[in-house]
Design an enzyme around this catalytic site. Structure first.
Site, PDB file in Angstrom:
ATOM      1  CB  CYS A 272      -0.922   0.131   1.086  1.00 38.21           C
ATOM      2  SG  CYS A 272      -2.113  -1.416   1.255  1.00 38.21           S
TER       3      CYS A 272
ATOM      4  N   GLY B 241       0.028  -0.252  -5.191  1.00 37.68           N
ATOM      5  CA  GLY B 241      -1.229  -0.681  -4.918  1.00 37.68           C
ATOM      6  C   GLY B 241      -2.454  -0.212  -6.104  1.00 37.68           C
TER       7      GLY B 241
ATOM      8  N   GLY C 291       1.310  -1.569   5.706  1.00 39.77           N
ATOM      9  CA  GLY C 291       2.058  -2.752   6.552  1.00 39.77           C
ATOM     10  C   GLY C 291       1.133  -3.683   6.955  1.00 39.77           C
TER      11      GLY C 291
ATOM     12  CB  CYS D  84      10.545  -4.306   4.123  1.00 35.69           C
ATOM     13  SG  CYS D  84      10.165  -5.481   2.707  1.00 35.69           S
TER      14      CYS D  84
ATOM     15  CB  CYS E 296       5.938 -11.015   3.502  1.00 38.12           C
ATOM     16  SG  CYS E 296       5.967  -9.329   4.606  1.00 38.12           S
TER      17      CYS E 296
ATOM     18  CB  CYS F 274      12.706  -7.302   7.688  1.00 34.64           C
ATOM     19  SG  CYS F 274      11.338  -8.939   7.683  1.00 34.64           S
TER      20      CYS F 274
ATOM     21  CB  CYS G  40      10.401 -13.500   2.765  1.00 30.29           C
ATOM     22  SG  CYS G  40      11.432 -11.910   2.192  1.00 30.29           S
TER      23      CYS G  40
HETATM   24 FE1  SF4 Z   1      10.119  -7.738   3.554  1.00 28.63          FE
HETATM   25 FE2  SF4 Z   1      10.465 -10.339   3.359  1.00 28.63          FE
HETATM   26 FE3  SF4 Z   1      10.471  -8.984   5.895  1.00 28.63          FE
HETATM   27 FE4  SF4 Z   1       8.214  -9.313   4.425  1.00 28.63          FE
HETATM   28  S1  SF4 Z   1       9.485 -10.841   5.401  1.00 28.63           S
HETATM   29  S2  SF4 Z   1       8.867  -7.443   5.785  1.00 28.63           S
HETATM   30  S3  SF4 Z   1       8.728  -9.177   2.360  1.00 28.63           S
HETATM   31  S4  SF4 Z   1      11.954  -8.660   4.199  1.00 28.63           S
END
Ligand code: SF4
Length: 500
Positions: free
Chosen positions: A34, A60, A135, A268, A414, A465, A468
């Site tokens: 989004c 989006g 988010g 992310c 995710c 992060c 995934c």
């Molecule tokens: Fe991003 Fe992957 Fe973490 Fe989701 S899991 S926030 S897609 S790095």
């Protein structure tokens, strides 16, 4: 409630934003998420927000909305479809006021789920408020159940509505206090723009999963998911909203607090890989440069005996350029992308093989015929589109195809706002590299390794992060996440695109 940090998940259907999981003609990339945009103190706030949403359309395509406030009274217009579908001049005229927020919601196929289109707007004891959220909250299902047991009634199936309920129940003194009290109860990813028609509160979760920017246009302040939307209205970039920061923009100017327990940022990585526009700056870096770095790293990690480098357009273009610069192999435009494909098209009754991909991409025969080709893609999710692309290349005369993926294997879903499918539909979760190579029918296949991707960002590798790619989720995920988020909710087909 049981929680885990390293959930080998199965994803959820539909996602907690209420969207069915579907990707249009390209299920080898995750669905976008989004975009939010807000303007404070400008006589043409609605028009500026409209332009900002246009620039954020890549985040989006399912629905869009704008809510503006004039002397505390909110006026909204929301609809299903692209920004250009939802807003016509006479509709925009109706959304009056010098403060407002807008939202674009990520793509699904033909859903007329108007009740989930944001900004969500409500009236409550203290007036009205509207919320635009980018988010995904990981404890929204739990909070929603608890609120429903107390008698709360929900209008949408989005996790964002939980935030509204928590704000309305707060006994805080100021609007910002109420927002903070609400956000202290949620877990997960949020970059928010919230307004009561008099001020805008911009907030980013303590780990800063999603980008969030502040800008300035003369006497007006602007809030935006990405800088590309500040550029379109000639707004100056001020700075990013910091992880864990709550910024109030009102008659007294801009005030910032950091009311949450500090956490290590976990921005992310996929924003760099695929989601953000290359002309944007996020997490302190230019997206285009990071993607070129990914290509350079890939060339160093996985050189190929080849004649040319091509990209799966458009998101992979910078990575392919980076590969070309580093390897010395010439970059060619191997695929021509049709930018005018609408959300619906009429497929001929006599089946054309791989029609869905062909309507978007066609190889340039003169570029690839007789060539050994390095094909760069930013990611492979389900692995159903990539074999079709390779087949098209071979049919156009490519003699060898060396597939290079500018991100590591995606093996987990995710929970923080990127629409990835169930884990059992992720090709890398269920197949070895050799098996994927055979499925794709390529001469070689290499994924960028995680350390190289982190290096390419130019940022602190601990501040991203990577869940995934690894399954190590930076927040607690309820063990019953899927069950609780999939509980029965009514389906509303009665709302479609406004015509008047
Ligand atoms: Fe991003 Fe992957 Fe973490 Fe989701 S899991 S926030 S897609 S790095």
């Amino acid at each position: 409630m049981t929680y885990t940090h390293s959930k080998k998940d199965s994803g959820s259907e539909p996602c907690s934003q209420g969207c069915p999981r579907f990707a249009f003609a390209d299920d080898d990339h995750p669905g976008e998420e989004c975009g939010v945009f807000g303007v404070y103190n400008h006589p043409e706030a609605a028009k500026l927000i409209y332009l900002g949403l246009y620039a954020l359309q890549h985040r989006g395509q399912e629905g869009a909305g704008i809510v503006c406030g004039h002397e505390g009274r909110l006026t909204a217009h929301r609809g299903v479809g692209l920004v250009s579908d939802v807003f016509k001049p006479h509709k925009l005229e109706r959304v009056a006021g010098n403060v407002g927020i807008g939202h674009v919601r990520y793509s699904t196929f033909g859903s007329s789920n108007l009740r989930n289109v944001q900004p969500l707007v409500v009236d409550y004891a203290r007036g009205s408020m509207a919320v635009a959220h980018n988010g995904n909250l990981t404890n929204a299902g739990f909070l929603r159940e608890a609120l429903e047991k107390l008698g709360a009634i929900f209008q949408s199936t989005t996790d964002s509505e939980v935030i509204i309920h928590l704000i309305s129940r707060s006994q805080g003194t100021s609007f910002t206090d109420c927002v903070i009290e609400a956000l202290q109860q949620v877990v997960g990813a949020y970059s928010l723009a919230i307004t009561n028609g008099q001020e805008i509160v911009a907030a980013r979760d303590p780990r800063g999963f999603r980008p969030h920017w502040l800008g300035r246009l003369e006497d007006a302040y602007v809030v935006s998911s990405e800088t590309c939307a500040l550029d379109i209205i000639d707004a100056q970039w001020i700075r990013e909203v910091e992880p864990g920061e709550v910024v109030t923009i009102g008659p007294d100017g801009l005030h910032s607090v950091k009311p949450f327990e500090p956490a290590v940022p976990k921005q992310c990585l996929f924003e760099f890989v695929y989601v953000a526009r290359p002309d944007s700056y996020i997490f302190g870096q230019g997206v285009d440069e990071v993607r070129k770095n990914m290509g350079r790293e890939l060339a160093r990690q996985a050189p190929a005996n080849a004649d040319i480098v091509i990209a799966v357009p458009d998101s992979s273009n910078p990575a392919a350029l980076g590969y070309s610069h580093e390897s010395g192999l010439p970059f060619e435009v191997g695929f021509i992308r049709n930018h005018y494909v609408g959300r619906t098209f009429i497929e001929p009754e006599q089946r054309i093989r791989d029609f869905g991909v062909k309507i978007k991409l066609n190889p340039s025969r003169s570029a690839v015929a007789g060539k050994r080709v390095v094909l760069v893609d930013d990611s492979i999710v389900r692995g159903t589109t990539a074999p079709k692309i390779v087949k098209m290349l071979r049919r156009a005369g490519a003699v060898e195809v060396h597939f290079r993926v500018a991100s590591p294997r995606i093996i987990n879903s995710c929970y923080y706002g990127i629409d990835t499918p169930n884990r059992n539909k992720l090709i890398a979760s269920n197949h070895t590299i050799e098996e994927i190579k055979a499925i794709l029918d390529v001469d070689s296949l290499v994924y960028l390794n995680l350390d190289a991707l982190l290096r390419a960002t130019g940022g602190n590798p601990d501040h991203f992060c990577i869940a995934c790619f690894t399954g190590d989720y930076p927040t607690l995920i309820p063990a019953d996440y899927e069950t609780i988020n999939n509980s029965q909710r009514h389906v509303d087909h009665s709302t479609t695109l406004y015509e008047r």
